[in-house]
Design an enzyme around this catalytic site. Sequence first.
Site, PDB file in Angstrom:
ATOM      1  N   GLY A 283       0.825  -1.195   0.000  1.00  0.00           N
ATOM      2  CA  GLY A 283       0.000   0.000   0.000  1.00  0.00           C
ATOM      3  C   GLY A 283       0.861   1.246   0.000  1.00  0.00           C
ATOM      4  N   CYS A 284       0.235   2.404  -0.051  1.00  0.00           N
ATOM      5  CA  CYS A 284       0.956   3.666  -0.150  1.00  0.00           C
ATOM      6  C   CYS A 284       1.755   3.973   1.117  1.00  0.00           C
ATOM      7  CB  CYS A 284      -0.021   4.807  -0.416  1.00  0.00           C
ATOM      8  SG  CYS A 284      -0.723   4.796  -2.072  1.00  0.00           S
ATOM      9  N   SER A 285       3.036   4.294   0.922  1.00  0.00           N
ATOM     10  CA  SER A 285       3.913   4.770   1.998  1.00  0.00           C
ATOM     11  C   SER A 285       3.964   3.832   3.197  1.00  0.00           C
ATOM     12  CB  SER A 285       3.470   6.171   2.456  1.00  0.00           C
ATOM     13  OG  SER A 285       3.527   7.092   1.397  1.00  0.00           O
ATOM     14  N   SER A 286       3.779   2.533   2.973  1.00  0.00           N
ATOM     15  CA  SER A 286       3.742   1.583   4.084  1.00  0.00           C
ATOM     16  C   SER A 286       5.106   1.365   4.714  1.00  0.00           C
ATOM     17  CB  SER A 286       3.167   0.243   3.608  1.00  0.00           C
ATOM     18  OG  SER A 286       3.897  -0.255   2.498  1.00  0.00           O
ATOM     19  N   ASP A 318       3.907   7.161  -1.885  1.00  0.00           N
ATOM     20  CA  ASP A 318       2.619   6.764  -2.460  1.00  0.00           C
ATOM     21  C   ASP A 318       2.805   6.229  -3.873  1.00  0.00           C
ATOM     22  OD1 ASP A 318       1.555   7.650  -0.154  1.00  0.00           O
ATOM     23  OD2 ASP A 318       0.395   9.311  -0.994  1.00  0.00           O
TER      24      ASP A 318
END
Length: 414
Positions: A283-286, A318
Site C-alpha cells: 500500500g501507499c507509503s507503508s 505513495d
Amino acid sequence: MSQKGATSEWWAEREELDERIKQLLDTIELTWLGGFKGIFSQYHKRSDLLARFQKAFLVTLEKHLPSRRQVRGRKTKKPTTKVNLDPRILELFIGLGDAMAPESDLDDALMDLLYFVVDVLQFHGEANAYDEIDFDSMVVETSSALHAYHCAAKEGMKDQKGAHTILILDKSLHVFPWESLPCLQGVAVSRTLPESDPEEPSGSAPTARTGHHVSMHSGTYMLNPSGDLANTQATFSRALASLPGAWGRIEARTPTEAEFRAALTGGRPRALERCRAVALLMGCSSASLTHVGQFEPYGPIRDYMLAGSPAVVGTLWDVTDRDIDRFAGAVFEEWGLFPHGTFAGKGAAKGKGKAPAVAAAQRRKNAVAAGAVRDGNHASLVEAVAKARTEACKFKYLTAAAVCVYGIPVYISK
C-alpha cells in the site's frame, strides 16, 4: 478526469517524474559513489585470482608511477619505501565487474579508483606528480587485468545462489531508494534499522535453500480492506482464495484487532506473543518513517521489525494501484506463492502501459534463463522483489523504486 487532455497530461507528468528519479539515482551513483560503488558488489571473490590481479596491478604501478619506476643510470642514496595496498582496495576494483563486458563503461570509475590509489600512496609518503602519470594507459591495463579475473572466476564458479546484502540505514538515509541505484539493479538487497535485530529461526527443509522458510499452507491475506480498490480486488481475489491450507481471508472489510493480532502471531498465547509473520504491505507509503528531529523516526516498518517479523515489504512513498498490483503479482510468482503466469493480463493499466501479458511472458522467460525457479527451488522474497523491481512496472522508478524489503531472505516451503 473530465477535462479534455487531462489524462494525457497526467501520464506525461508521471513519465517526467519517473525520468527525474532515474536521473537522480544515476547522478548520485556517479557523484557520491563513483569508483567506490564496488562496495555493494556481490561478485564471487577468490583469493587465488585476487592475488593474480594484485600482481598484475602492481606491475602497472611499477610501470607508470615515478615513485616506483626504475630509472637506468641513476643512483639514489636511499631507495623509496613502497607502500603495500590494503586488499580491500583491490576488492573495490574487482567489485566494478568485467571492464570489457558488453555495454560496460567503467573508464570513469577506474580513473576514480586509480586517483584514489595514488592519493593513498601520497598520504603514506610515496610522492608522485599527477601530471607525470599516464592514467589513461593505467585504465587500459587495469581493465585487462579485471577482464582476466572475471573470465577465470566465471569458469571456476558454480551456480552462486543466496548472495545477499543488508543495508543498515539511519534516520537520514532510509528515505532514499538505494536498491534502485544502477549498480544494485536486480541485486538481492534488504534493509534493517540500527536498533533492530531480526531473528533467523531454524527449520530449513533438507532439500531447500539455506535460510528462513515459511509455509505456503498457512497465512492471512487482507484484500481491499478500505473497499475503494475494486480493480485490485478483482485482480487478486480468485488467486488468493485458491491458496492451499489454513489461510485467513479478510476481503473488502477492515480486520478486527483480534484478527490482526492472530494473523501476526500465529495465534500463540499472549504471554509468548511475537510477530512471527512475514508481512507484505502493498500500500501507499507503508515503509515510510516519520521524522521527529533528533530522535529516531517511527512508523509501521519499525514496529514490525522490533516485534520480530523476519521480513517486511513496503513502499517508501505513495504509488498507484494498477502499477503496484503488477509488482505484487510478479513478486508472488517469483517467490513461488503462485505459478508463473497466474496474473498475466490482470491489473492492466489504461493509457500507455505495457501489455501485462507480454510483460508476464518476459518474466517467465527471464526466470527460466536466470534459474530463479529450478526443480521447485524458488527465489527468496528479497530476490523476488529485486526481479520485480526491474521488470514488472510501467514506471520503473516512480513505482518500482518505492518498494523495499526490511529483514532477512525468506523462502517459500511447499
